[in-house]
Design a protein around this motif. Structure first.
Motif, mmCIF file in Angstrom:
data_model
loop_
_atom_site.group_PDB
_atom_site.id
_atom_site.type_symbol
_atom_site.label_atom_id
_atom_site.label_comp_id
_atom_site.label_asym_id
_atom_site.label_seq_id
_atom_site.Cartn_x
_atom_site.Cartn_y
_atom_site.Cartn_z
ATOM 1 N N PHE A 105 0.890 -1.105 -0.123
ATOM 2 C CA PHE A 105 0.008 0.088 -0.131
ATOM 3 C C PHE A 105 0.952 1.211 -0.077
ATOM 4 O O PHE A 105 1.726 1.621 0.855
ATOM 5 N N PRO A 106 0.437 2.293 -1.088
ATOM 6 C CA PRO A 106 1.454 3.334 -0.972
ATOM 7 C C PRO A 106 0.850 4.606 -0.440
ATOM 8 O O PRO A 106 1.456 5.703 -0.695
ATOM 9 N N ASN A 157 0.362 3.694 5.877
ATOM 10 C CA ASN A 157 1.100 2.290 5.494
ATOM 11 C C ASN A 157 2.503 2.669 5.513
ATOM 12 O O ASN A 157 3.357 1.942 5.957
ATOM 13 N N LEU A 158 2.957 3.720 4.499
ATOM 14 C CA LEU A 158 4.403 4.055 4.240
ATOM 15 C C LEU A 158 4.966 4.290 5.645
ATOM 16 O O LEU A 158 6.074 3.736 6.097
ATOM 17 N N GLY A 193 -0.908 9.699 -3.454
ATOM 18 C CA GLY A 193 -0.332 8.600 -2.710
ATOM 19 C C GLY A 193 1.229 8.649 -2.800
ATOM 20 O O GLY A 193 2.020 9.276 -3.994
ATOM 21 N N GLY A 194 1.783 7.649 -2.355
ATOM 22 C CA GLY A 194 3.384 7.344 -2.725
ATOM 23 C C GLY A 194 4.390 8.074 -1.570
ATOM 24 O O GLY A 194 5.482 7.946 -1.707
ATOM 25 N N ARG A 195 3.753 9.006 -0.885
ATOM 26 C CA ARG A 195 4.575 9.897 -0.030
ATOM 27 C C ARG A 195 4.214 9.394 1.420
ATOM 28 O O ARG A 195 3.246 9.182 1.738
ATOM 29 N N ALA A 196 5.339 9.620 2.434
ATOM 30 C CA ALA A 196 4.998 9.301 3.662
ATOM 31 C C ALA A 196 4.751 10.703 4.310
ATOM 32 O O ALA A 196 4.837 11.613 3.792
ATOM 33 N N VAL A 198 8.778 10.866 -1.622
ATOM 34 C CA VAL A 198 8.274 9.636 -2.125
ATOM 35 C C VAL A 198 9.045 8.373 -2.002
ATOM 36 O O VAL A 198 10.259 8.326 -2.360
ATOM 37 N N TYR A 199 8.391 7.402 -1.517
ATOM 38 C CA TYR A 199 8.939 6.045 -1.363
ATOM 39 C C TYR A 199 8.279 4.786 -2.347
ATOM 40 O O TYR A 199 8.620 3.834 -2.104
#
Length: 425
Positions: A89-90, A94-95, A122-125, A130-131
């Motif tokens: 999950f991005p 969840n990150l 999404g994709g960022r903590a 971006v992770y």
């Protein structure tokens, strides 16, 4: 038991791989482990094979069962085990659980980030970096419906929970399940209150929870309202009699066969519907449609999903990390247009042509485009309602009231906020 399988035999080759944005590491014939969701579509599986052919490296898939994907992944992660590539999950919550600044390679400066607006979703903590590389169209949540069942009863596809409840009175009299539930797979039951809560969440409510100005167990909290709505539909006889044991594959089969009118779940399950139709896309399009749904008014609930979302864990092995980055650059670059064509879904990167999609996928895209779009309520909550599956499971069998369930969720949020070191917790 988690099993492993080889996607293909490695081709002997020497491959130059860039590590980060500068410097390079050389590697040849490497084997990359990928923790992957067993619901990966044929197109995603094909993407792994395409990378093998492109790179000369080998992908070894470690199956993470879709039914318990999140918990299984987190348990393996907590044990200290690490794959070379993680499909997961991005979203922010969840990150954050993965302690990304310590455990994941920062992808913020990769070229693919600037080619897609998906990284606003999404994709960022929490640190803004971006992770996760996202390759798949956002999960769009709503109702799969059987066209003939609705037509036979002169009903239009429901776009609100209120309409579903009203149709339940009609369908129940005909002996047809209105909304098929799949307690045997655990997480699909969670979808119904999750979508409802997302649709009634006021702007700023999550911020108020983090600031401790609001709680999950407040009488007017989105979650208490959502879980009461779930119980009301159960009491009205809208669910299947085997709701505690049925699986989500049985839900898709029931809707496809006309034994149920609706299944509430996300768009990535479209591939499971194709399986139910025996791979016959025309038969599926004739039988099943999709529509977005809100609580009291039409809305489109969405999030960036785990299928085709990839992270590169820090393993301490420069060559393996470089190869993992090479994989991410391939699936977001050279391999991406072919993946989109194979998937039949819609691209999220600029300049990539869309495929000739099935009518069902066009329905999903239409729901996404129509909006108004709202993000799943749990995407930016500390812990991401990590105990939500258990709480809703207990609610579904009468072990918790909606307020008690909200209290359990609040405890989960508090524990996550404390672990993250948020002020005041």
């Amino acid at each position: 038991m988690i099993t492993k399988m080889q996607c293909a035999t490695a081709v002997a080759a020497v491959v130059g791989l860039a590590l980060g944005t500068s410097g390079a590491a050389q590697a040849e014939g490497l084997k990359l482990t990928v923790w992957h969701n067993t619901q990966d579509t044929p197109a995603v599986l094909g993407l792994y094979k395409a990378y093998e052919e492109h790179s000369g490296n080998t992908i070894e898939l470690v199956d993470i069962p879709a039914d318990d994907f999140q918990a299984t992944t987190l348990t393996k992660w907590a044990s200290g085990d690490r794959p070379d590539i993680l499909e997961y999950f991005p979203n922010l919550a969840n990150l954050d659980r993965l302690n990304p600044s310590q455990n994941l390679i920062d992808l913020s400066d990769e070229d693919f980030v600037g080619r897609s607006a998906i990284y606003d979703l999404g994709g960022r903590a929490s640190d803004g970096k971006v992770y996760a590389a996202i390759t798949t169209f956002p999960e769009t949540w709503g109702l799969y419906y059987n066209k003939q069942v609705l037509a036979d009863h002169e009903l239009e596809p429901a776009t609100t929970f209120e309409e579903v409840m009203a149709q339940c009175a009609v369908l129940s009299k005909a002996g047809i399940t209105t909304l098929h539930q799949a307690g045997g797979s655990s997480w699909p039951v969670y979808a119904t209150p999750l979508v409802y809560a997302s649709g009634v969440t006021e702007p700023g409510w999550v911020d108020d929870v983090i600031a401790q100005k609001a709680r999950f167990d407040d009488l007017d909290s989105p979650w208490v309202l959502a879980m009461q709505a779930w119980i009301d539909m159960k009491d009205a006889g809208c669910y299947n009699s085997d709701m505690t044991t049925a699986t989500f594959e049985q839900s898709t089969n029931a809707v496809y066969a006309g034994e149920a009118a609706y299944q509430m779940i996300h768009s990535n399950i479209a591939a499971v519907y194709l399986d139910a139709a025996g791979g016959d896309a025309d038969a599926l399009d004739a039988a099943v449609g999709f529509v977005g749904v809100g609580a009291t008014e039409p809305k489109t609930v969405m999030n960036a999903g785990p299928i085709g979302s990839f992270m590169a864990p820090k393993t301490g092995d420069d060559a393996q990390e470089a190869a993992a980055l090479d994989f991410i650059r391939f699936v977001t670059g050279e391999g991406y247009p072919d993946y989109i064509q194979a998937s039949g879904t819609f691209p999220i990167q600029d300049g990539v042509p869309a495929p000739d999609a099935s009518q069902l996928l066009k329905d999903i895209k239409a729901a996404y485009d129509k909006g108004p779009r709202v993000i799943l309520i749990n995407q930016n909550v500390p812990g991401g309602d990590g105990n939500g599956l258990q709480v809703v499971s207990e609610l579904s069998v009468g072990q918790l009231t909606p307020v008690e369930a909200g209290g359990q969720l609040q405890q989960g949020v508090a524990a996550a906020a404390q672990a993250l070191g948020l002020p005041g917790w």
